[in-house]
Design a protein around this motif. Structure first.
Motif, PDB file in Angstrom:
ATOM      1  N   LEU A 275      -1.548  -9.733  -4.862  1.00 16.24           N
ATOM      2  CA  LEU A 275      -2.454  -9.375  -3.525  1.00 16.24           C
ATOM      3  C   LEU A 275      -1.836  -9.085  -2.210  1.00 16.24           C
ATOM      4  CD1 LEU A 275      -5.703 -11.463  -4.386  1.00 16.24           C
ATOM      5  CD2 LEU A 275      -5.408  -8.891  -4.241  1.00 16.24           C
ATOM      6  N   PRO A 276      -0.796  -9.923  -2.172  1.00 17.89           N
ATOM      7  CA  PRO A 276       0.236  -9.555  -0.732  1.00 17.89           C
ATOM      8  C   PRO A 276       0.606  -8.269  -0.530  1.00 17.89           C
ATOM      9  CG  PRO A 276       0.573 -11.610  -1.487  1.00 17.89           C
ATOM     10  CD  PRO A 276      -0.003 -11.365  -2.637  1.00 17.89           C
ATOM     11  N   HIS A 277       0.986  -7.748  -1.758  1.00 17.52           N
ATOM     12  CA  HIS A 277       1.647  -6.110  -2.071  1.00 17.52           C
ATOM     13  C   HIS A 277       0.617  -5.285  -1.569  1.00 17.52           C
ATOM     14  CE1 HIS A 277       5.194  -8.064  -3.554  1.00 17.52           C
ATOM     15  NE2 HIS A 277       4.727  -8.560  -4.530  1.00 17.52           N
ATOM     16  N   PHE A 278      -0.623  -5.772  -2.187  1.00 14.41           N
ATOM     17  CA  PHE A 278      -1.934  -4.832  -1.969  1.00 14.41           C
ATOM     18  C   PHE A 278      -2.171  -4.785  -0.509  1.00 14.41           C
ATOM     19  CE2 PHE A 278      -2.115  -4.784  -6.269  1.00 14.41           C
ATOM     20  CZ  PHE A 278      -3.045  -3.722  -6.785  1.00 14.41           C
ATOM     21  N   MET A 279      -2.218  -6.056   0.180  1.00 16.61           N
ATOM     22  CA  MET A 279      -2.534  -6.083   1.667  1.00 16.61           C
ATOM     23  C   MET A 279      -1.418  -5.073   2.587  1.00 16.61           C
ATOM     24  SD  MET A 279      -5.462  -7.187   1.676  1.00 16.61           S
ATOM     25  CE  MET A 279      -5.433  -6.100   0.384  1.00 16.61           C
ATOM     26  N   GLU A 280      -0.198  -5.178   2.015  1.00 13.92           N
ATOM     27  CA  GLU A 280       0.828  -4.332   2.796  1.00 13.92           C
ATOM     28  C   GLU A 280       0.481  -2.922   2.764  1.00 13.92           C
ATOM     29  OE1 GLU A 280       5.023  -5.324   2.579  1.00 13.92           O
ATOM     30  OE2 GLU A 280       4.409  -7.235   1.433  1.00 13.92           O
ATOM     31  N   VAL A 281       0.340  -2.453   1.394  1.00 13.17           N
ATOM     32  CA  VAL A 281      -0.070  -1.299   1.301  1.00 13.17           C
ATOM     33  C   VAL A 281      -1.331  -0.810   1.654  1.00 13.17           C
ATOM     34  CG1 VAL A 281      -0.294   0.516  -0.690  1.00 13.17           C
ATOM     35  CG2 VAL A 281       1.368  -1.260  -0.850  1.00 13.17           C
ATOM     36  N   ASN A 282      -2.255  -1.569   1.714  1.00 13.81           N
ATOM     37  CA  ASN A 282      -3.482  -1.365   2.464  1.00 13.81           C
ATOM     38  C   ASN A 282      -3.598  -1.193   4.177  1.00 13.81           C
ATOM     39  OD1 ASN A 282      -6.619  -0.990   2.080  1.00 13.81           O
ATOM     40  ND2 ASN A 282      -6.418  -2.787   3.383  1.00 13.81           N
ATOM     41  N   ALA A 283      -2.726  -2.008   4.544  1.00 12.73           N
ATOM     42  CA  ALA A 283      -2.217  -1.882   6.113  1.00 12.73           C
ATOM     43  C   ALA A 283      -1.766  -0.782   6.206  1.00 12.73           C
ATOM     44  CB  ALA A 283      -1.544  -2.980   6.312  1.00 12.73           C
ATOM     45  N   LYS A 284      -0.830  -0.057   5.359  1.00  7.68           N
ATOM     46  CA  LYS A 284      -0.165   1.214   5.729  1.00  7.68           C
ATOM     47  C   LYS A 284      -0.963   2.319   5.612  1.00  7.68           C
ATOM     48  CE  LYS A 284       3.872   3.738   3.981  1.00  7.68           C
ATOM     49  NZ  LYS A 284       5.099   3.676   3.089  1.00  7.68           N
ATOM     50  N   TYR A 285      -1.904   2.493   4.652  1.00  8.20           N
ATOM     51  CA  TYR A 285      -2.885   3.420   4.502  1.00  8.20           C
ATOM     52  C   TYR A 285      -4.325   3.570   5.222  1.00  8.20           C
ATOM     53  CZ  TYR A 285       0.709   5.319   1.247  1.00  8.20           C
ATOM     54  OH  TYR A 285       2.094   5.809   0.996  1.00  8.20           O
ATOM     55  N   SER A 286      -4.830   2.313   5.477  1.00 10.58           N
ATOM     56  CA  SER A 286      -5.999   2.043   5.988  1.00 10.58           C
ATOM     57  C   SER A 286      -6.458   3.096   7.155  1.00 10.58           C
ATOM     58  CB  SER A 286      -6.328   0.516   6.544  1.00 10.58           C
ATOM     59  OG  SER A 286      -5.367   0.398   7.550  1.00 10.58           O
ATOM     60  N   ASP A 287      -5.784   3.616   7.945  1.00 10.75           N
ATOM     61  CA  ASP A 287      -6.265   4.642   8.945  1.00 10.75           C
ATOM     62  C   ASP A 287      -6.299   5.909   8.215  1.00 10.75           C
ATOM     63  OD1 ASP A 287      -6.115   2.592  10.906  1.00 10.75           O
ATOM     64  OD2 ASP A 287      -4.057   3.133  11.539  1.00 10.75           O
ATOM     65  N   HIS A 288      -5.900   6.111   7.079  1.00 11.31           N
ATOM     66  CA  HIS A 288      -6.156   7.385   6.579  1.00 11.31           C
ATOM     67  C   HIS A 288      -7.690   7.420   5.956  1.00 11.31           C
ATOM     68  CE1 HIS A 288      -5.435  11.142   3.969  1.00 11.31           C
ATOM     69  NE2 HIS A 288      -4.116  10.767   4.247  1.00 11.31           N
ATOM     70  N   GLN A 289      -7.989   8.765   6.678  1.00 14.26           N
ATOM     71  CA  GLN A 289      -9.665   8.989   6.178  1.00 14.26           C
ATOM     72  C   GLN A 289      -9.978   9.294   4.749  1.00 14.26           C
ATOM     73  OE1 GLN A 289     -10.593  12.144   8.813  1.00 14.26           O
ATOM     74  NE2 GLN A 289      -9.455  13.612   7.656  1.00 14.26           N
ATOM     75  N   LYS A 290      -9.048   9.524   4.275  1.00 15.66           N
ATOM     76  CA  LYS A 290      -9.069   9.985   2.680  1.00 15.66           C
ATOM     77  C   LYS A 290      -8.851   8.705   1.757  1.00 15.66           C
ATOM     78  CE  LYS A 290     -10.709  14.080   3.004  1.00 15.66           C
ATOM     79  NZ  LYS A 290     -11.929  14.619   2.426  1.00 15.66           N
ATOM     80  N   TYR A 291      -8.805   7.192   2.126  1.00 13.06           N
ATOM     81  CA  TYR A 291      -8.079   6.477   1.704  1.00 13.06           C
ATOM     82  C   TYR A 291      -9.325   4.948   1.710  1.00 13.06           C
ATOM     83  CZ  TYR A 291      -5.603   2.186   0.564  1.00 13.06           C
ATOM     84  OH  TYR A 291      -5.183   0.960  -0.098  1.00 13.06           O
ATOM     85  N   LYS A 292      -9.392   4.396   0.586  1.00  8.46           N
ATOM     86  CA  LYS A 292      -9.974   3.102   0.666  1.00  8.46           C
ATOM     87  C   LYS A 292      -9.923   2.317  -0.532  1.00  8.46           C
ATOM     88  CE  LYS A 292     -13.685   0.412   1.748  1.00  8.46           C
ATOM     89  NZ  LYS A 292     -14.125   0.148   2.987  1.00  8.46           N
ATOM     90  N   MET A 293      -9.652   0.832  -0.245  1.00  9.41           N
ATOM     91  CA  MET A 293      -9.400  -0.197  -1.011  1.00  9.41           C
ATOM     92  C   MET A 293     -10.517  -0.983  -0.903  1.00  9.41           C
ATOM     93  SD  MET A 293      -6.196  -2.706  -1.331  1.00  9.41           S
ATOM     94  CE  MET A 293      -4.952  -1.663  -1.919  1.00  9.41           C
ATOM     95  N   ILE A 294     -10.885  -1.698  -2.429  1.00  6.93           N
ATOM     96  CA  ILE A 294     -12.145  -2.521  -2.481  1.00  6.93           C
ATOM     97  C   ILE A 294     -11.388  -3.537  -3.592  1.00  6.93           C
ATOM     98  CG2 ILE A 294     -14.368  -2.986  -3.566  1.00  6.93           C
ATOM     99  CD1 ILE A 294     -15.134  -0.111  -2.736  1.00  6.93           C
ATOM    100  N   LEU A 295     -11.487  -4.926  -3.177  1.00  3.53           N
ATOM    101  CA  LEU A 295     -11.199  -5.852  -4.122  1.00  3.53           C
ATOM    102  C   LEU A 295     -12.295  -6.416  -4.808  1.00  3.53           C
ATOM    103  CD1 LEU A 295      -8.303  -7.554  -1.829  1.00  3.53           C
ATOM    104  CD2 LEU A 295      -8.070  -5.706  -3.488  1.00  3.53           C
ATOM    105  N   VAL A 296     -12.255  -6.514  -6.130  1.00  7.38           N
ATOM    106  CA  VAL A 296     -13.600  -7.153  -6.732  1.00  7.38           C
ATOM    107  C   VAL A 296     -13.204  -8.347  -7.284  1.00  7.38           C
ATOM    108  CG1 VAL A 296     -15.372  -6.452  -8.543  1.00  7.38           C
ATOM    109  CG2 VAL A 296     -14.434  -4.651  -7.264  1.00  7.38           C
ATOM    110  N   SER A 297     -13.829  -9.388  -6.817  1.00  4.65           N
ATOM    111  CA  SER A 297     -13.634 -10.766  -7.218  1.00  4.65           C
ATOM    112  C   SER A 297     -14.555 -10.910  -8.496  1.00  4.65           C
ATOM    113  CB  SER A 297     -13.773 -11.772  -6.178  1.00  4.65           C
ATOM    114  OG  SER A 297     -13.809 -12.980  -6.739  1.00  4.65           O
ATOM    115  N   LEU A 298     -13.827 -11.613  -9.637  1.00  8.67           N
ATOM    116  CA  LEU A 298     -14.579 -11.963 -10.873  1.00  8.67           C
ATOM    117  C   LEU A 298     -14.927 -13.346 -10.831  1.00  8.67           C
ATOM    118  CD1 LEU A 298     -12.995  -9.472 -13.271  1.00  8.67           C
ATOM    119  CD2 LEU A 298     -15.167  -9.170 -12.045  1.00  8.67           C
ATOM    120  N   ASP A 299     -14.596 -14.041  -9.660  1.00 13.03           N
ATOM    121  CA  ASP A 299     -14.802 -15.503  -9.518  1.00 13.03           C
ATOM    122  C   ASP A 299     -16.248 -15.735  -9.886  1.00 13.03           C
ATOM    123  OD1 ASP A 299     -12.468 -17.232  -8.548  1.00 13.03           O
ATOM    124  OD2 ASP A 299     -12.486 -15.246  -7.502  1.00 13.03           O
ATOM    125  N   ARG A 300     -16.818 -16.917 -10.149  1.00  8.40           N
ATOM    126  CA  ARG A 300     -18.090 -17.111 -10.284  1.00  8.40           C
ATOM    127  C   ARG A 300     -18.842 -17.281  -8.963  1.00  8.40           C
ATOM    128  NH1 ARG A 300     -18.966 -22.542 -12.727  1.00  8.40           N
ATOM    129  NH2 ARG A 300     -17.460 -22.864 -11.218  1.00  8.40           N
TER     130      ARG A 300
END
Length: 162
Positions: free
Chosen positions: A60-85
């Motif tokens: 997840l820290p790697h995902f957050m680094e990459v997400n921060a890098k691309y989050s301003d790009h209008q053609k990009y989106k990340m969704i984290l789906v938790s499978l916790d109860r």
């Protein structure tokens, strides 16, 4: 018209704008499926994880680094789906805060039907996590089974983000 209003309300309620979540949107599989389709004009990165999954927590820290890098790009989106109860929603919220998760987080409250919805998302998925799916123009283009390195994540995004 009524369905459109419901979908738009749920979308607005569950959307996070570059800020840490103070609540987590609880969804069923059908809601997740609709959410994926709503983002069909983007490269959508959908990561399935759990707070009790060591490889998930590690990546997840790697995902957050990459997400921060691309989050301003209008053609990009990340969704984290938790499978916790659902009963562990407070733990998920604490985890989001402690790990500074800035991507949108959904809590998938549909564990009892996993054998139904997992094959609909990916036939090759055996149910283990972490798993990351990539969609472009509403079509699944890549399936990563298991932990994903920062380099592989970024490479897959760069190759498909136009």
């Amino acid at each position: 018209m009524k369905n459109l209003i419901i979908i738009l309300t749920a979308f607005m309620f569950c959307t996070v704008f570059k800020a840490q979540q103070t609540d987590v949107c609880v969804v069923k599989y059908e809601d997740l499926e609709k959410r994926i389709q709503q983002e069909k004009d983007k490269l959508l990165v959908v990561n399935f994880w759990s707070t009790t999954c060591a490889p998930c927590v590690k990546e997840l820290p790697h995902f957050m680094e990459v997400n921060a890098k691309y989050s301003d790009h209008q053609k990009y989106k990340m969704i984290l789906v938790s499978l916790d109860r659902l009963a562990d929603k407070e733990r998920v919220l604490k985890f989001i805060k402690n790990k500074n998760l800035t991507a949108e987080v959904l809590l998938l409250d549909d564990i009892k039907r996993m054998n139904t919805w997992i094959p609909r998302l990916e036939k090759e998925w055996d149910g283990n996590i972490p798993v990351t799916l990539f969609y472009k123009n509403g079509v699944k283009i890549h399936f990563n089974d298991g932990e994903m390195s920062k380099e592989d994540l970024e490479k897959t995004i760069k190759e498909n983000l136009q």
